[in-house]
Scaffold this motif. Structure first.
Motif, mmCIF file in Angstrom:
data_model
loop_
_atom_site.group_PDB
_atom_site.id
_atom_site.type_symbol
_atom_site.label_atom_id
_atom_site.label_comp_id
_atom_site.label_asym_id
_atom_site.label_seq_id
_atom_site.Cartn_x
_atom_site.Cartn_y
_atom_site.Cartn_z
ATOM 1 N N LEU A 291 0.389 8.101 3.006
ATOM 2 C CA LEU A 291 0.838 7.039 2.100
ATOM 3 C C LEU A 291 -0.162 5.896 2.005
ATOM 4 O O LEU A 291 0.005 4.987 1.184
ATOM 5 C CB LEU A 291 2.184 6.479 2.572
ATOM 6 C CG LEU A 291 3.365 7.452 2.587
ATOM 7 C CD1 LEU A 291 4.620 6.737 3.071
ATOM 8 C CD2 LEU A 291 3.596 8.052 1.207
ATOM 9 N N VAL A 292 -1.197 5.904 2.857
ATOM 10 C CA VAL A 292 -2.153 4.794 2.917
ATOM 11 C C VAL A 292 -3.347 5.103 2.019
ATOM 12 O O VAL A 292 -3.951 6.173 2.115
ATOM 13 C CB VAL A 292 -2.622 4.548 4.362
ATOM 14 C CG1 VAL A 292 -3.594 3.370 4.408
ATOM 15 C CG2 VAL A 292 -1.426 4.286 5.275
ATOM 16 N N PHE A 305 -0.359 0.441 1.176
ATOM 17 C CA PHE A 305 0.641 1.508 1.075
ATOM 18 C C PHE A 305 1.903 1.017 0.393
ATOM 19 O O PHE A 305 2.980 1.556 0.572
ATOM 20 C CB PHE A 305 0.965 2.119 2.452
ATOM 21 C CG PHE A 305 1.431 1.145 3.505
ATOM 22 C CD1 PHE A 305 2.779 0.876 3.679
ATOM 23 C CD2 PHE A 305 0.522 0.519 4.336
ATOM 24 C CE1 PHE A 305 3.216 -0.003 4.648
ATOM 25 C CE2 PHE A 305 0.953 -0.361 5.314
ATOM 26 C CZ PHE A 305 2.306 -0.622 5.478
#
Length: 458
Positions: A291-292, A305
């Motif tokens: 997600l980053v 994120f």
């Protein structure tokens, strides 16, 4: 003496929108003086409700002048631009660390500010899905058909997440006189595809909490007996700024092993204007690295994120202002003041003989959930809400509970920092007057009842 033109007369004594329709459909061809634009907007906004009498919304409607100054003087700061505004980024992380401490995180953690709890929930739930996928892939197992378990007492954003991100919602229905969920409700819905369980801390409907400690113990047993490591996300949108101060001995946060992430709305009981929310992970490893994202086109390499990108820094700074201005002692004082006034309102409603107060004596947000007691065939709670709004301008929502408890209609009054004891007494009298009026004339047409809607404000 020179005769003034129409335009000069308008500029001197008023503006043309006193007699003309305002721009509302087509993009205006020309502009207007700043005073006219200001007056046009101000006159429209005068027709809105009074925030002091809006007992429907959980969202903050008042801040100290110093906090308002912080916000006004920092509206130009784009929070995402860490190269240009590194102090704003540092203050965000100060707030995350303070919240991690408040929620008893055991070690190094991570988190971020969001637009509100809706964004925080989307991010937290996405991390649950990605971490489940990692575990399944490590076991060479299928990653099809993920599911998420939660009660019908959640905010609608949880169902939105499941629909938007292709997760099966396993929704536990409520029952009459049972408005939260516990381990016995959760157990039948768990399997190897369960990405997590949601525990609500302070429901929108009645202000109570799910049995998060009991659910945690269930999941520990499941992990030991079945080898399934199922995490809990705590939706503390309202309650995570209440329970640490009103119920410090209550266990619901990172003190419980399976609680891996918590969201909270700074713009509710964090006492900041909308929209500011927070997402905090138990440990850095609980944030799924997929997600980053890393970018460097604003002048330095930054990790992000969040779902949103550009956003103002002003409300992050306002949240930090509240943290250092109030501290634990100040937040405790504010929460207790609201709790005392909620108790006074509840006592008044019970003493009237007309109402039943729901969940009285349990751990609860500073609010009063109540309903008519006995039979009132000529009117119901929606009629009272409509009458209060029409007669006195109070916004007190009336609504039905979720499936299997939908026969129960209740009212809910948020008791906020700005609601004094005198206002509690005034509201009590106005409710009595509304009921007396309805005793004489009966209820309103059903279509009018539908005008009363429940306020949430995630």
């Amino acid at each position: 003496m020179t005769q003034l033109t129409d335009a000069q007369t308008e500029a001197l004594y008023g503006n043309r929108f006193l007699t003309e329709s305002v721009p509302s459909t087509a993009f205006p061809q020309g502009g207007m003086p700043p005073t006219d634009a200001f007056r046009l907007l101000a006159e429209d906004l005068n027709l809105e409700g009074d925030p002091q009498r809006n007992l429907a919304t959980f969202v903050t409607t008042w801040m100290e002048p110093e906090a308002q100054r912080i916000i006004a003087e920092n509206l130009h700061r784009n929070f995402i631009d860490h190269a240009e505004y590194p102090i704003s980024a540092e203050i965000e992380q100060r707030c995350v660390r303070m919240l991690a401490d408040l929620f008893h995180a055991p070690g190094q953690t991570t988190g971020c500010r969001t637009q509100g709890s809706s964004e925080a929930i989307m991010l937290g739930a996405l991390s649950l899905k990605w971490k489940w996928k990692e575990r399944r892939e490590a076991e060479h197992a299928s990653t099809d058909r993920p599911n998420l378990v939660f009660g019908a007492d959640v905010h609608v954003v949880w169902e939105k997440f499941c629909r938007y991100f292709d997760v099966e919602p396993r929704i536990i229905p409520l029952e009459v006189d049972k408005y939260t969920i516990g381990p016995e409700d959760v157990a039948p819905h768990l399997d190897e595809n369960t990405i997590g369980v949601v525990g609500v801390l302070g429901t929108t409907f009645t202000g109570h909490k799910d049995d998060i400690a009991g659910i945690n113990q269930l999941l520990l047993d499941v992990k030991q007996e079945r080898g399934l490591d199922i995490p809990i996300h705590v939706d503390g949108a309202s309650g995570a700024f209440v329970w640490p101060f009103l119920y410090p001995e209550s266990t619901w946060d990172f003190q419980l092993e399976q609680v891996r992430s918590i969201n909270v709305s700074g713009h509710k009981y964090g006492l900041v204007y909308p929209g500011i929310g927070w997402l905090v992970f138990r440990e850095t490893s609980d944030l799924a690295q997929d997600l980053v994202f890393y970018e460097n086109y604003l002048g330095k390499t930054d990790a992000t994120f969040t779902l949103n990108f550009s956003t103002g820094a002003a409300l992050v700074l306002a949240q930090y202002y509240n943290f250092v201005r109030l501290g634990r002692d100040g937040y405790t004082y504010v929460m207790r003041q609201m709790q005392q006034n909620a108790a006074a309102l509840a006592a008044n409603l019970r003493a009237s003989g007309r109402f039943e107060v729901i969940g009285d004596g349990q751990e609860q947000l500073p609010l009063v959930a109540f309903r008519l007691s006995g039979e009132h065939a000529s009117y119901d709670e929606s009629d009272i809400a409509w009458q209060l709004s029409a007669e006195r301008g109070w916004m007190v929502p009336a609504y039905t509970l979720p499936p299997r408890a939908e026969k129960v209609k209740i009212m809910r009054a948020l008791v906020k920092q700005t609601m004094s004891r005198e206002q509690v007494e005034r509201l009590t009298r106005d409710i009595a007057d509304a009921c007396a009026t309805l005793d004489e004339k009966g209820g309103t047409h059903p279509a009018e009842r539908e005008q009363t809607k429940m306020g949430t404000g995630y």
